[in-house]
Motif scaffolding. Structure first.
Motif, PDB file in Angstrom:
ATOM      1  N   PHE A 178     -60.314  47.104   6.319  1.00  0.00           N
ATOM      2  CA  PHE A 178     -61.751  46.890   6.814  1.00  0.00           C
ATOM      3  C   PHE A 178     -62.476  48.119   6.158  1.00  0.00           C
ATOM      4  O   PHE A 178     -62.164  49.258   5.747  1.00  0.00           O
ATOM      5  N   TYR A 179     -63.697  47.472   5.699  1.00  0.00           N
ATOM      6  CA  TYR A 179     -64.643  48.256   4.843  1.00  0.00           C
ATOM      7  C   TYR A 179     -66.132  48.165   5.256  1.00  0.00           C
ATOM      8  O   TYR A 179     -66.461  47.208   5.764  1.00  0.00           O
ATOM      9  N   GLY A 180     -66.726  49.059   5.201  1.00  0.00           N
ATOM     10  CA  GLY A 180     -68.306  49.137   5.608  1.00  0.00           C
ATOM     11  C   GLY A 180     -69.045  50.029   4.971  1.00  0.00           C
ATOM     12  O   GLY A 180     -68.785  51.014   4.621  1.00  0.00           O
ATOM     13  N   VAL A 181     -70.328  49.356   4.342  1.00  0.00           N
ATOM     14  CA  VAL A 181     -71.284  50.273   3.897  1.00  0.00           C
ATOM     15  C   VAL A 181     -72.412  50.347   4.664  1.00  0.00           C
ATOM     16  O   VAL A 181     -72.990  49.311   5.069  1.00  0.00           O
ATOM     17  N   PHE A 182     -73.077  51.383   5.108  1.00  0.00           N
ATOM     18  CA  PHE A 182     -74.278  51.691   5.800  1.00  0.00           C
ATOM     19  C   PHE A 182     -75.422  52.359   5.039  1.00  0.00           C
ATOM     20  O   PHE A 182     -75.221  53.542   5.188  1.00  0.00           O
ATOM     21  N   ASP A 183     -76.379  51.677   4.762  1.00  0.00           N
ATOM     22  CA  ASP A 183     -77.540  52.257   4.094  1.00  0.00           C
ATOM     23  C   ASP A 183     -78.692  52.722   5.018  1.00  0.00           C
ATOM     24  O   ASP A 183     -79.487  51.773   5.347  1.00  0.00           O
ATOM     25  N   GLY A 184     -78.679  53.719   5.240  1.00  0.00           N
ATOM     26  CA  GLY A 184     -79.823  54.100   6.403  1.00  0.00           C
ATOM     27  C   GLY A 184     -81.284  54.233   5.601  1.00  0.00           C
ATOM     28  O   GLY A 184     -81.239  54.513   4.287  1.00  0.00           O
TER      29      GLY A 184
ATOM     30  N   ILE B 235     -67.072  53.343   5.412  1.00  0.00           N
ATOM     31  CA  ILE B 235     -65.997  53.218   5.938  1.00  0.00           C
ATOM     32  C   ILE B 235     -65.012  52.670   5.063  1.00  0.00           C
ATOM     33  O   ILE B 235     -65.276  51.810   4.425  1.00  0.00           O
ATOM     34  N   ARG B 236     -63.667  53.271   4.895  1.00  0.00           N
ATOM     35  CA  ARG B 236     -62.749  52.490   4.104  1.00  0.00           C
ATOM     36  C   ARG B 236     -61.592  53.023   4.714  1.00  0.00           C
ATOM     37  O   ARG B 236     -60.751  53.904   4.755  1.00  0.00           O
TER      38      ARG B 236
END
Length: 400
Positions: A118-124, A97-98
């Motif tokens: 807001f930023y997010g990284v989700f490593d599945g 998300i950016r």
């Protein structure tokens, strides 16, 4: 026509500058000029004013006198870029998300210090389900369900409330993954979020994604990798009844914190060696802070934080494009033979990258000391009439 005068008050070591420019001044009265001299005191007699009235063939209100110097507070001007690549895997399990302007994105749902981002990284892992679900619902979990605080100033109370809210959001997302029938119980995701509120940078991490701040060319880790080889994490795992086998939690998972993975956490409510609770780090941003890198573990498996900072910094010097920098960092990881999915976000804290310290890329310990020139601005002004009165008072030794 421009006339300039420099006023130096020796006892206070204060430097004031007089510059007259048509249509660029604010008039104040001669009485204010007298008050300014009274404030300077008798030592003002030693001050010289190199201005002649004959040169002032201007209309009233065309002299500027800067009688105070104030530093401008740093305010980040946020822009970002991102890039993701499947790498050498068969499936892409990363999400990100950016949002560079969080307040505009959420509207009335949020009242917060500006600027906000807001930023997010989700490593599945175990399939893309958990990462995709977390990305889809992240803003709801964070800014609605977890009762995100509303405030206009980023003080200590606000930051503490944000941490509590984000922690609650991570746990809510973890429980939601258990309850949603469309998400496999064997699917999980690491999660790293970064928020900017005013000058506050707040990073929350559960897993082995990493956030790295570039401060005057030096890499500053803004998160800790939650892996079984980490001594503190291993101790927590073993105290919770788990074990580490060949670097894997319970011989299965390469991280010790993640959302989802309910096959390993069941039954719900019981202590588990695998937890979703994030750890936090925060920083007060200054002009020395150039950019933030957020990347999944596919980046950090093959390069150090300082190496990544060097790649991005060189890119910004060449083209000043954070999107291209994110791609270049991914390409560098591929060149170094990473085998994982790759996701990178680069967040710049200025409109234009000038290398706030302007030193070449370097390894730690090689940075040259440089002095920053203070920013100044005009705070007071004098009209021609007031300036002449001031000169007369100075010529008379301030006795009037």
């Amino acid at each position: 026509m421009v006339a300039e005068a420099e006023v130096i008050h020796q006892s206070l070591d204060v430097q004031c500058r007089v510059a007259m420019e048509i249509d660029e001044i604010v008039d104040i009265s001669a009485a204010a000029a007298a008050a300014a001299v009274a404030e300077l005191g008798p030592e003002a007699a030693a001050v010289t004013v190199d201005v002649t009235v004959s040169e002032l063939e201007l209309r009233k209100s065309d002299a500027i006198l800067d009688i105070s110097v104030k530093p401008l507070l740093f305010v980040p001007s946020i822009r970002s870029g991102s890039f993701a690549d499947i790498g050498h895997r068969r499936y892409m399990e990363d999400e990100h998300i950016r949002i560079d302007n969080l307040s505009s994105h959420l509207g009335s749902l949020l009242r917060c210090p500006m600027p906000s981002a807001f930023y997010g990284v989700f490593d599945g892992h175990g399939g893309p389900d958990a990462a995709a679900y977390t990305k889809k619902h992240a803003t709801r979990f964070l800014f609605k369900d977890a009762n995100f605080p509303r405030a206009s100033e980023a003080d200590n109370n606000f930051v503490e409330s944000v941490e509590n809210s984000v922690r609650e959001a991570f746990l809510l997302a973890d429980l939601a993954l258990a309850e949603d029938s469309t998400v496999s119980s064997s699917s999980g995701t690491t999660a790293l979020t970064a928020m900017v509120f005013g000058r506050i940078l707040l990073v929350a991490n559960a897993g082995d994604c990493r956030a790295v701040l570039c401060r005057k060319g030096e890499a500053v880790d803004m998160s800790q990798d939650h892996r079984p080889i980490n001594a503190a994490e291993r101790q927590r795992v073993e105290q919770s009844g788990g074990f580490v086998d060949d670097g894997y939690l319970n011989g299965i998972l390469s991280v010790t914190r993640a959302l989802g993975d309910w096959d390993l956490k069941m039954p719900r409510g019981s202590p588990s060696p695998l937890i979703a609770e994030p750890e936090f780090r925060q920083a007060m941003l200054t002009e020395d802070d150039e950019f933030l890198i957020i990347g999944c573990d596919g980046i950090w498996d093959v390069m150090s934080s300082q190496h990544a900072v060097g790649v991005v910094r060189r890119g910004l010097r060449r083209h000043d494009d954070p999107e291209r920098c994110a791609r270049e960092l991914v390409m560098e990881a591929l060149r170094l033979n990473t085998v994982d999915n790759l996701t990178v976000i680069v967040v710049c804290f200025s409109d234009e990258y000038g290398g706030s310290s302007a030193s070449p890329c370097h390894e730690p310990g090689q940075q040259q000391q440089q002095q920053q020139q203070p920013r100044t601005r005009c705070c007071k002004s004098l009209s021609v009439e007031a300036l002449c009165n001031l000169r007369s008072l100075l010529d008379n030794g301030g006795s009037n």
